[in-house]
Design a protein around this motif. Structure first.
Motif, mmCIF file in Angstrom:
data_model
loop_
_atom_site.group_PDB
_atom_site.id
_atom_site.type_symbol
_atom_site.label_atom_id
_atom_site.label_comp_id
_atom_site.label_asym_id
_atom_site.label_seq_id
_atom_site.Cartn_x
_atom_site.Cartn_y
_atom_site.Cartn_z
ATOM 1 N N LEU A 97 0.758 -1.222 -0.183
ATOM 2 C CA LEU A 97 -0.046 -0.027 0.137
ATOM 3 C C LEU A 97 0.820 1.277 0.160
ATOM 4 O O LEU A 97 1.868 1.275 0.653
ATOM 5 N N ASP A 98 0.530 2.361 -0.787
ATOM 6 C CA ASP A 98 0.996 3.646 -0.614
ATOM 7 C C ASP A 98 0.878 4.191 0.803
ATOM 8 O O ASP A 98 0.192 4.026 1.228
ATOM 9 N N GLU A 99 1.681 5.194 0.900
ATOM 10 C CA GLU A 99 1.814 5.939 2.228
ATOM 11 C C GLU A 99 0.357 6.613 2.678
ATOM 12 O O GLU A 99 -0.164 6.609 3.526
ATOM 13 N N SER A 100 -0.279 6.979 1.605
ATOM 14 C CA SER A 100 -1.588 7.751 1.668
ATOM 15 C C SER A 100 -2.833 6.899 2.292
ATOM 16 O O SER A 100 -3.788 7.230 2.826
ATOM 17 N N ALA A 101 -2.447 5.558 1.719
ATOM 18 C CA ALA A 101 -3.814 4.497 1.925
ATOM 19 C C ALA A 101 -3.653 4.362 3.463
ATOM 20 O O ALA A 101 -4.789 3.712 3.895
ATOM 21 N N ASN A 102 -2.638 4.397 4.054
ATOM 22 C CA ASN A 102 -2.551 4.001 5.382
ATOM 23 C C ASN A 102 -3.377 4.536 6.334
ATOM 24 O O ASN A 102 -3.823 3.847 7.487
ATOM 25 N N GLU A 103 -3.944 5.699 6.170
ATOM 26 C CA GLU A 103 -4.816 6.519 6.968
ATOM 27 C C GLU A 103 -6.023 5.907 7.271
ATOM 28 O O GLU A 103 -6.528 5.574 8.435
ATOM 29 N N LYS A 104 -6.611 5.188 6.278
ATOM 30 C CA LYS A 104 -7.915 4.727 6.258
ATOM 31 C C LYS A 104 -7.913 3.341 6.850
ATOM 32 O O LYS A 104 -8.890 2.774 7.510
ATOM 33 N N GLY A 105 -6.793 2.680 7.006
ATOM 34 C CA GLY A 105 -6.544 1.556 7.258
ATOM 35 C C GLY A 105 -7.081 0.121 6.522
ATOM 36 O O GLY A 105 -8.015 -0.410 6.889
ATOM 37 N N TYR A 106 -6.696 0.258 5.366
ATOM 38 C CA TYR A 106 -6.752 -1.142 4.392
ATOM 39 C C TYR A 106 -5.883 -2.211 4.992
ATOM 40 O O TYR A 106 -4.818 -2.078 5.510
ATOM 41 N N ILE A 107 -6.326 -3.413 4.579
ATOM 42 C CA ILE A 107 -5.551 -4.567 5.089
ATOM 43 C C ILE A 107 -5.738 -5.408 3.896
ATOM 44 O O ILE A 107 -6.699 -5.674 3.348
ATOM 45 N N THR A 108 -4.382 -6.258 3.546
ATOM 46 C CA THR A 108 -4.583 -7.169 2.688
ATOM 47 C C THR A 108 -3.909 -8.589 3.195
ATOM 48 O O THR A 108 -3.227 -8.459 4.063
ATOM 49 N N GLU A 109 -3.982 -9.531 2.374
ATOM 50 C CA GLU A 109 -3.417 -10.864 2.772
ATOM 51 C C GLU A 109 -1.787 -10.622 2.493
ATOM 52 O O GLU A 109 -1.413 -9.874 1.827
ATOM 53 N N ALA A 110 -1.006 -11.235 3.223
ATOM 54 C CA ALA A 110 0.531 -10.907 3.139
ATOM 55 C C ALA A 110 0.849 -11.531 1.706
ATOM 56 O O ALA A 110 1.617 -10.688 1.054
ATOM 57 N N GLN A 111 0.418 -12.708 1.486
ATOM 58 C CA GLN A 111 0.758 -13.187 0.071
ATOM 59 C C GLN A 111 -0.618 -13.753 -0.396
ATOM 60 O O GLN A 111 -1.218 -14.680 0.153
ATOM 61 N N THR A 112 -0.698 -13.503 -1.704
ATOM 62 C CA THR A 112 -1.735 -14.242 -2.289
ATOM 63 C C THR A 112 -1.317 -15.386 -3.353
ATOM 64 O O THR A 112 -0.680 -14.992 -4.344
ATOM 65 N N LYS A 113 -1.722 -16.621 -3.034
ATOM 66 C CA LYS A 113 -1.183 -17.675 -3.764
ATOM 67 C C LYS A 113 -2.268 -17.926 -5.162
ATOM 68 O O LYS A 113 -3.313 -18.221 -4.690
ATOM 69 N N VAL A 114 -1.856 -17.829 -6.235
ATOM 70 C CA VAL A 114 -3.015 -17.965 -7.368
ATOM 71 C C VAL A 114 -2.338 -19.016 -8.404
ATOM 72 O O VAL A 114 -1.241 -19.113 -8.587
ATOM 73 N N PRO A 115 -3.108 -20.195 -8.542
ATOM 74 C CA PRO A 115 -2.786 -21.410 -9.487
ATOM 75 C C PRO A 115 -2.863 -20.654 -10.923
ATOM 76 O O PRO A 115 -3.914 -20.531 -11.491
ATOM 77 N N ILE A 116 -1.816 -20.761 -11.740
ATOM 78 C CA ILE A 116 -1.767 -20.316 -12.911
ATOM 79 C C ILE A 116 -1.325 -21.227 -13.929
ATOM 80 O O ILE A 116 -0.693 -22.314 -13.515
ATOM 81 N N ALA A 117 -2.071 -21.501 -14.955
ATOM 82 C CA ALA A 117 -1.570 -22.448 -16.237
ATOM 83 C C ALA A 117 -1.158 -21.832 -17.372
ATOM 84 O O ALA A 117 -1.746 -20.865 -17.713
ATOM 85 N N ALA A 118 -0.020 -22.398 -17.783
ATOM 86 C CA ALA A 118 0.490 -21.577 -19.121
ATOM 87 C C ALA A 118 0.406 -22.639 -19.983
ATOM 88 O O ALA A 118 0.635 -23.836 -19.961
ATOM 89 N N THR A 119 -0.253 -22.132 -21.212
ATOM 90 C CA THR A 119 -0.481 -23.140 -22.359
ATOM 91 C C THR A 119 0.338 -22.681 -23.463
ATOM 92 O O THR A 119 0.895 -21.478 -23.696
ATOM 93 N N GLY A 120 0.610 -23.479 -24.271
ATOM 94 C CA GLY A 120 1.316 -23.005 -25.700
ATOM 95 C C GLY A 120 1.302 -24.012 -26.639
ATOM 96 O O GLY A 120 0.711 -25.225 -26.331
ATOM 97 N N ALA A 121 1.917 -24.090 -27.730
ATOM 98 C CA ALA A 121 1.702 -24.936 -28.951
ATOM 99 C C ALA A 121 2.816 -25.903 -28.744
ATOM 100 O O ALA A 121 3.974 -25.775 -28.633
ATOM 101 N N ILE A 122 2.667 -27.313 -28.813
ATOM 102 C CA ILE A 122 3.566 -28.278 -28.530
ATOM 103 C C ILE A 122 3.929 -28.763 -29.888
ATOM 104 O O ILE A 122 3.164 -29.167 -30.807
ATOM 105 N N GLY A 123 5.184 -29.115 -29.804
ATOM 106 C CA GLY A 123 5.588 -29.623 -31.305
ATOM 107 C C GLY A 123 5.758 -31.039 -31.422
ATOM 108 O O GLY A 123 5.886 -31.730 -30.443
ATOM 109 N N ILE A 124 5.344 -31.590 -32.454
ATOM 110 C CA ILE A 124 5.134 -33.154 -32.416
ATOM 111 C C ILE A 124 6.176 -33.428 -33.784
ATOM 112 O O ILE A 124 5.994 -33.049 -34.768
ATOM 113 N N GLU A 125 7.229 -34.390 -33.262
ATOM 114 C CA GLU A 125 8.023 -34.536 -34.351
ATOM 115 C C GLU A 125 8.375 -36.107 -34.578
ATOM 116 O O GLU A 125 8.053 -36.974 -33.532
#
Lengths: 684, 107
Positions: free
Chosen positions: A391-419
């Motif tokens: 959070l930026d400095e200015s936001a701390n006045e209101k008192g926002y809170i977030t998770e320390a770390q957010t873990k997200v599962p991501i899938a990376a796709t691509g074209a597979i070569g067949i030889e």
């Protein structure tokens, strides 16, 4: 040995990754709003009760859906009727005032005074927690809605103390002083009531009382439950959603008054927000209301406002080269303050991080953060991205809170070569190739092979990721389909550098049902990370198999409809135990009469014999014991009748033993009296 | 010959009847009670023969309770009968009251 140690380490790391389960929460979105219209707007325009009307209208108001014009007429009538009638219950008055706060019906000028006096009387005489709750919160609502009225709670501190008396040491509250049942839901109601008392009190409530309530709140947090992905909730007999919502409502209203100075642990607030967002779209009106109301309380409270990080899409396509978008907002979907999002780590399936500490760029038009450049060694597969919000400095006045770390599962796709895809027919023993064809799996081929049962078929190909590493697909099947529609499926296994399948027809003749003829060959390769999954008809193979012997199984009949196996199955008719044949009712009654006959004959015989009860003693003491004796025997007979009708053996035996002891004493006394009397007669 | 046997039977009956009326009233009461119990048992057996023994437990309990009480009454009669000196059992109580009490408790 090194490989084994490494394997064990990897397995434990993978287990750890599963334990810290990653999940994505999404803030309230338009799908919620359209579902709310289905759940909360009744078909005939009127609600069954004021409580339902309040829940529906409040939810619609929070979500920003304006349906007041449609629904107000019928509900307002109800509200005015309840507020005007002097005999309404406290609960109805409370919900009528709540609905009035949303719809702003016209209740008339003299309404408030009666209601105020009724609620004040209710608060004074209340003994149960719910009575306190309805009367105090009702007074708070009257104060908000009718600004002219002047109401203060004279005996505020006494009321505070009597509500506080219902609390328990583990943080939960009881509904009444008689009932020992306690619940967390009641704790939420109690906090709201106490907050109302504080706001209505003419002078400050003693700080020591407020301090005891705060310690109780911290004790209540000890009983909070959690899931592995960092979600927190309170459980209770009303269900986790209602209980947690009640506690959040209570805590936010308690913290809203300045004098309390309540501070709650930030990670638990985010956990509670994630719990409600994780519910999804509830189908039940009460759960929906509780979810929306609790999130609205969390959105706008004095201690800390949770911010949620969400991703519209968790798939990165290496061929399309689009950036990965991340949104940060409050739980109801409103804008977040100025902050920066950083990708701390991108863990691949082996557990090592391929991207470290990459800051995401901000696009002000769509209010999203995005990551558009991926390193050269970013391959296809499954990843866990770990985001951190600063959070930026200015936001701390209101008192926002977030998770320390957010873990997200991501899938990376691509074209597979067949030889190097090729198919060959081999001679079994020697392994020499009889015929070999190169395949182009992107086009349907017209490969035509022939083999007999002594030969083998070999299929092999190589799959590579965009970075050139060996790719092991999730699904690789070869299907052989006979002219008579009989199909066989074989798995193609990947080992080392290539995927290979060898079909030895000598061992497979029985599986193929000894059917010779033309078989179509079909290859399927698929994977979640593969954008060019394929199903290709390679061609035909003419198989020459020996004759079927007598005992071999027949091929299955041609199914008319491949989906028929999903249809309804044959009905099972259960065979129940046939109840025994009972005789006709009249017959049983006749015999009942017949049984009674000998008894009557016995009594008649007794009278004929001239039975008398002359020896029944007349003096008082002896008479009572004799009476008691006969009474006791009569009681035993009655007990037998009761045993037949309803008692069980144990109670009967217990009663019988007591009666037996009693009879012994009384009988002995009667008999001794009789003996004394007869002795007297003899002597006289 | 038939006539004489029937006459003998009648005579036998009459002599039994007259001998029986000589028994004291107490014993007659007990005899009637025994007859009543046995009759009840017989009626239950006839019912069971008619409709089959489906709740066999009920049949057993009914018949055996009747028979049991008849047996206890007979026992009482033996002990109470003054002409039965040789049958005087070595019981704990020898007076009439004790015997009756034993009967009641047994029932």
């Amino acid at each position: 040995m090194m490989a084994r140690c490494l394997a064990r380490f990897l397995v434990s790391l993978l287990a750890l990754a599963i334990c810290n389960a990653a999940s994505v929460s999404h803030p309230i979105s338009d799908s919620h709003r359209s579902a709310a219209l289905d759940v909360f707007v009744p078909l005939d325009g009127s609600y069954k009760s004021l409580e339902e009307a309040y829940e529906a209208l409040k939810s619609l108001e929070i979500l920003g859906i304006d349906k007041k014009s449609d629904l107000s007429s019928g509900t307002c009538e109800n509200v005015v009727k309840v507020l005007a009638s002097p005999s309404s219950a406290l609960k109805d008055v409370f919900y009528a005032l709540s609905v009035n706060g949303i719809l702003k019906c016209k209740t008339g000028e003299d309404g408030p005074k009666d209601i105020v006096s009724k609620l004040q009387a209710g608060a004074k005489d209340a003994k149960l927690l719910l009575d306190f709750y309805y009367s105090i919160r009702g007074l708070v609502l009257v104060k908000e809605q009718f600004s002219g009225t002047d109401l203060t709670l004279g005996n505020a501190e006494a009321i505070f103390r009597s509500v506080k008396a219902l609390s328990q040491s583990d943080g939960r509250w009881r509904y009444s002083s008689n009932n020992a049942e306690s619940s967390t839901f009641a704790a939420g109601l109690a906090f709201e009531t106490l907050a109302g008392v504080i706001s209505l009190a003419p002078s400050e409530i003693d700080q020591s009382l407020i301090q005891t309530v705060k310690t109780g709140i911290l004790k209540l947090f000890d009983s909070i439950q959690k899931y592995d992905d960092g979600t927190f909730y309170f459980d209770g007999s009303e269900g986790p959603i209602s209980t947690t919502a009640s506690v959040i409502r209570g805590l936010t209203s308690f913290a809203a008054s300045e004098s309390t100075g309540l501070n709650l642990p930030g990670d638990k607030i985010v956990g509670l927000a994630k719990f409600f967002l994780g519910v999804g779209i509830p189908g039940d009106a009460k759960d929906f209301f509780n979810q929306i109301d609790a999130l609205a309380c969390l959105e706008d409270n004095r201690f800390s406002v949770p911010l949620i990080l969400s991703l519209p899409s968790t798939v990165i396509s290496l061929t399309k080269k689009e950036p990965l978008k991340v949104k940060v907002s409050t739980v109801l979907g409103s804008k977040a303050p100025a902050l920066s999002v950083k990708l701390a780590k991108a863990l691949n399936s082996k557990g090592s991080s391929v991207i470290n500490n990459q800051e995401l760029k901000f696009d002000a038009d769509s209010a999203t953060y995005f990551l558009d450049s991926f390193p050269k060694n970013f391959d296809v597969g499954k990843y866990t991205f770990v985001f951190e919000i600063l959070l930026d400095e200015s936001a701390n006045e209101k008192g926002y809170i977030t998770e320390a770390q957010t873990k997200v599962p991501i899938a990376a796709t691509g074209a597979i070569g067949i030889e190097n895809a090729e198919i060959a027919v081999l001679d079994s023993d020697v392994g020499s190739i009889e015929s070999q064809k190169k395949l182009d799996l992107t086009k349907d081929g017209v490969v035509s092979l022939s083999a007999n049962h002594l030969q083998k078929l070999r299929l092999s190909f190589q799959l590579t990721t965009p970075l050139g590493l060996v790719f092991k697909p999730h699904q690789a099947f070869l299907k052989l389909k006979h002219e008579s529609q009989v199909e066989h499926i074989f798995l193609v296994k990947t080992s080392g550098k290539k995927a290979e399948l060898v079909l030895d027809f000598l061992g497979l003749v029985e599986k193929l049902y000894y059917l010779s003829g033309k078989y179509e060959i079909q290859l399927t390769i698929g994977d979640a990370s593969m954008e060019n999954s394929l199903l290709s008809n390679i061609g035909h193979i003419e198989l020459d198999l020996p004759e079927r012997p007598e005992k071999a199984p027949l091929p299955p009949l041609h199914p008319t409809d491949p989906y028929s196996r999903y249809g309804p199955k044959a009905e099972i008719s259960h065979i129940f135990r046939v109840p025994e044949k009972l005789p006709a009712k009249q017959l049983s009654l006749i015999f009942l009469g017949l049984i009674v006959l000998p008894f009557i004959a016995f009594l008649i015989g007794l009278t004929r014999l001239g039975v008398n009860i002359k020896s029944f003693p007349s003096s008082v003491g002896a008479a009572t014991s004799a009476l008691l004796f006969h009474g006791g025997i009569g009681a035993v007979l009655l007990l037998y009748v009761l045993f037949w009708l309803k008692l069980d053996l144990f109670t009967t035996l217990k009663a019988l033993s007591l009666l037996g002891v009693f009879l012994l004493f009384v009988g002995h006394r009667t008999l001794s009296n009789l003996a004394a009397a007869s002795n007297k007669l003899k002597s006289a | 010959m038939v006539k004489s046997t029937s006459k003998d039977a009648q005579d036998l009956f009459r002599s039994l009847h007259s001998a029986y009326s000589a028994t004291p009233t107490n014993l007659k009461i007990i005899d009637m009670y025994v007859v009543f119990a046995v009759f009840t048992a017989l009626i239950q057996v006839a019912y069971m023969a008619l409709v089959g023994s489906f709740p066999f437990n009920s049949f057993l309990s009914g018949v055996l309770s009747c028979v049991g009480t008849a047996v206890l009454a007979v026992c009482l009669r033996i002990q109470v009968n003054k002409e039965n000196k040789e049958f005087k059992c070595k019981t704990i109580v020898t007076n009439l009251g004790g015997i009756v009490a034993m009967f009641v408790i047994a029932v």
